[in-house]
Motif scaffolding. Structure first.
Motif, PDB file in Angstrom:
ATOM      1  N   PHE A  27    -100.830  -0.226  22.151  1.00 33.75           N
ATOM      2  CA  PHE A  27     -99.640   0.102  21.365  1.00 33.75           C
ATOM      3  C   PHE A  27     -98.386   0.044  22.228  1.00 33.75           C
ATOM      4  O   PHE A  27     -97.346  -0.427  21.785  1.00 33.75           O
ATOM      5  CB  PHE A  27     -99.790   1.478  20.712  1.00 33.75           C
ATOM      6  CG  PHE A  27     -98.675   1.786  19.761  1.00 33.75           C
ATOM      7  CD1 PHE A  27     -98.589   1.105  18.565  1.00 33.75           C
ATOM      8  CD2 PHE A  27     -97.719   2.732  20.072  1.00 33.75           C
ATOM      9  CE1 PHE A  27     -97.555   1.373  17.675  1.00 33.75           C
ATOM     10  CE2 PHE A  27     -96.691   3.001  19.195  1.00 33.75           C
ATOM     11  CZ  PHE A  27     -96.605   2.315  17.992  1.00 33.75           C
ATOM     12  N   LEU A  30     -97.406  -3.417  22.382  1.00 36.37           N
ATOM     13  CA  LEU A  30     -96.804  -3.854  21.130  1.00 36.37           C
ATOM     14  C   LEU A  30     -95.334  -3.455  21.049  1.00 36.37           C
ATOM     15  O   LEU A  30     -94.501  -4.226  20.599  1.00 36.37           O
ATOM     16  CB  LEU A  30     -97.570  -3.268  19.939  1.00 36.37           C
ATOM     17  CG  LEU A  30     -97.057  -3.608  18.546  1.00 36.37           C
ATOM     18  CD1 LEU A  30     -97.222  -5.089  18.267  1.00 36.37           C
ATOM     19  CD2 LEU A  30     -97.788  -2.793  17.508  1.00 36.37           C
ATOM     20  N   VAL A  31     -94.991  -2.264  21.485  1.00 39.97           N
ATOM     21  CA  VAL A  31     -93.604  -1.791  21.412  1.00 39.97           C
ATOM     22  C   VAL A  31     -92.888  -1.907  22.758  1.00 39.97           C
ATOM     23  O   VAL A  31     -91.798  -1.387  22.915  1.00 39.97           O
ATOM     24  CB  VAL A  31     -93.533  -0.333  20.904  1.00 39.97           C
ATOM     25  CG1 VAL A  31     -94.033  -0.231  19.493  1.00 39.97           C
ATOM     26  CG2 VAL A  31     -94.235   0.611  21.828  1.00 39.97           C
ATOM     27  N   ASN A  34     -88.734  -3.254  24.361  1.00 40.67           N
ATOM     28  CA  ASN A  34     -87.467  -2.545  24.192  1.00 40.67           C
ATOM     29  C   ASN A  34     -86.588  -2.752  25.413  1.00 40.67           C
ATOM     30  O   ASN A  34     -87.044  -2.745  26.546  1.00 40.67           O
ATOM     31  CB  ASN A  34     -87.700  -1.048  24.001  1.00 40.67           C
ATOM     32  CG  ASN A  34     -88.419  -0.741  22.708  1.00 40.67           C
ATOM     33  OD1 ASN A  34     -88.365  -1.504  21.762  1.00 40.67           O
ATOM     34  ND2 ASN A  34     -89.093   0.391  22.675  1.00 40.67           N
ATOM     35  N   SER A  40     -87.732  -2.216  19.477  1.00 37.65           N
ATOM     36  CA  SER A  40     -88.884  -2.598  18.669  1.00 37.65           C
ATOM     37  C   SER A  40     -89.240  -1.458  17.727  1.00 37.65           C
ATOM     38  O   SER A  40     -89.473  -0.331  18.152  1.00 37.65           O
ATOM     39  CB  SER A  40     -90.068  -2.908  19.584  1.00 37.65           C
ATOM     40  OG  SER A  40     -91.205  -3.151  18.821  1.00 37.65           O
ATOM     41  N   PRO A  42     -92.062  -1.218  15.094  1.00 34.93           N
ATOM     42  CA  PRO A  42     -93.172  -1.809  14.342  1.00 34.93           C
ATOM     43  C   PRO A  42     -93.348  -1.120  12.990  1.00 34.93           C
ATOM     44  O   PRO A  42     -93.163   0.087  12.855  1.00 34.93           O
ATOM     45  CB  PRO A  42     -94.384  -1.573  15.236  1.00 34.93           C
ATOM     46  CG  PRO A  42     -94.006  -0.439  16.117  1.00 34.93           C
ATOM     47  CD  PRO A  42     -92.514  -0.487  16.267  1.00 34.93           C
ATOM     48  N   ALA A  43     -93.694  -1.917  12.021  1.00 37.76           N
ATOM     49  CA  ALA A  43     -93.950  -1.379  10.689  1.00 37.76           C
ATOM     50  C   ALA A  43     -95.278  -0.634  10.695  1.00 37.76           C
ATOM     51  O   ALA A  43     -96.117  -0.819  11.572  1.00 37.76           O
ATOM     52  CB  ALA A  43     -93.981  -2.511   9.672  1.00 37.76           C
ATOM     53  N   GLU A  46     -98.207  -2.939  10.745  1.00 36.75           N
ATOM     54  CA  GLU A  46     -98.548  -3.488  12.063  1.00 36.75           C
ATOM     55  C   GLU A  46     -99.320  -2.461  12.887  1.00 36.75           C
ATOM     56  O   GLU A  46    -100.269  -2.811  13.593  1.00 36.75           O
ATOM     57  CB  GLU A  46     -97.286  -3.907  12.818  1.00 36.75           C
ATOM     58  CG  GLU A  46     -96.590  -5.105  12.212  1.00 36.75           C
ATOM     59  CD  GLU A  46     -95.233  -5.358  12.843  1.00 36.75           C
ATOM     60  OE1 GLU A  46     -94.650  -4.409  13.415  1.00 36.75           O
ATOM     61  OE2 GLU A  46     -94.765  -6.495  12.763  1.00 36.75           O
ATOM     62  N   TYR A  47     -98.898  -1.202  12.802  1.00 31.76           N
ATOM     63  CA  TYR A  47     -99.589  -0.134  13.519  1.00 31.76           C
ATOM     64  C   TYR A  47    -101.026  -0.010  13.030  1.00 31.76           C
ATOM     65  O   TYR A  47    -101.970   0.016  13.824  1.00 31.76           O
ATOM     66  CB  TYR A  47     -98.835   1.185  13.320  1.00 31.76           C
ATOM     67  CG  TYR A  47     -99.485   2.385  13.961  1.00 31.76           C
ATOM     68  CD1 TYR A  47     -99.251   2.680  15.292  1.00 31.76           C
ATOM     69  CD2 TYR A  47    -100.327   3.211  13.229  1.00 31.76           C
ATOM     70  CE1 TYR A  47     -99.840   3.782  15.893  1.00 31.76           C
ATOM     71  CE2 TYR A  47    -100.928   4.309  13.814  1.00 31.76           C
ATOM     72  CZ  TYR A  47    -100.676   4.594  15.138  1.00 31.76           C
ATOM     73  OH  TYR A  47    -101.271   5.678  15.729  1.00 31.76           O
ATOM     74  N   LEU A  50    -103.209  -3.079  14.010  1.00 32.53           N
ATOM     75  CA  LEU A  50    -103.644  -2.990  15.405  1.00 32.53           C
ATOM     76  C   LEU A  50    -104.751  -1.964  15.562  1.00 32.53           C
ATOM     77  O   LEU A  50    -105.773  -2.225  16.199  1.00 32.53           O
ATOM     78  CB  LEU A  50    -102.456  -2.639  16.312  1.00 32.53           C
ATOM     79  CG  LEU A  50    -102.777  -2.416  17.789  1.00 32.53           C
ATOM     80  CD1 LEU A  50    -103.200  -3.715  18.443  1.00 32.53           C
ATOM     81  CD2 LEU A  50    -101.585  -1.814  18.503  1.00 32.53           C
ATOM     82  N   THR A 103    -104.005  -7.908  21.115  1.00 28.91           N
ATOM     83  CA  THR A 103    -102.817  -8.191  21.920  1.00 28.91           C
ATOM     84  C   THR A 103    -103.177  -9.209  22.996  1.00 28.91           C
ATOM     85  O   THR A 103    -104.254  -9.142  23.571  1.00 28.91           O
ATOM     86  CB  THR A 103    -102.280  -6.900  22.573  1.00 28.91           C
ATOM     87  OG1 THR A 103    -103.311  -6.308  23.347  1.00 28.91           O
ATOM     88  CG2 THR A 103    -101.791  -5.931  21.524  1.00 28.91           C
TER      89      THR A 103
END
Length: 141
Positions: A27, A30-31, A34, A40, A42-43, A46-47, A50, A103
């Protein structure tokens, strides 16, 4: 019944490992884009995507010892086969890790590949302990 219980335990153990050990760095990756100009966000989809992919992938790979014992009971594999093909298993494990990790970073692929290697070795021991035993016929047959 023992096979079902152990299989369930392995799946839950795999999902727990995925959620507690692998999910936080995945995670963060994913973020992790920044900076001062870009944030970032994430919706939720998306969370959850993942999380579900990681949990299912780790739950399935932790079933490897049960699958190997099942194949040994069916007479398809044995410990000598598993020991003889270890180098191919290592390669296949890391290919599976590269495909299943959501990822594309090496850290998360290693976090799946190394447990796959350990699970393979556990599978070899499990097949040795619980696999199909060859019986010797002492009656001359």
């Amino acid at each position: 019944m023992p096979f079902s219980l152990l299989s369930t335990f392995c799946f839950i153990g795999g999902t727990a490992f995925g959620y507690l050990v692998v999910f936080p760095p995945a995670f963060r990756f994913l973020v992790g884009y920044n900076n001062e100009f870009l944030t970032s966000l994430p919706a939720v989809s998306e969370y959850f995507s993942l999380a579900i992919r990681l949990l299912l992938a780790f739950g399935v790979i932790f079933e490897m010892p049960m699958l190997m014992v099942f194949l040994a009971k069916a007479g398809i594999v044995d410990t000598s086969f598993l020991n003889r093909n270890r180098k191919y298993a290592i390669l296949i494990n890391f290919i599976i890790a590269a495909i299943l990790t959501p990822t594309p970073d090496v850290v998360n692929q290693m976090m799946m590949g190394i447990p796959l290697l350990i699970l393979y070795e556990i599978s070899v021991v499990a097949v040795w302990l619980f696999g199909r035993k060859k019986f010797v016929d002492f009656q001359g047959g």
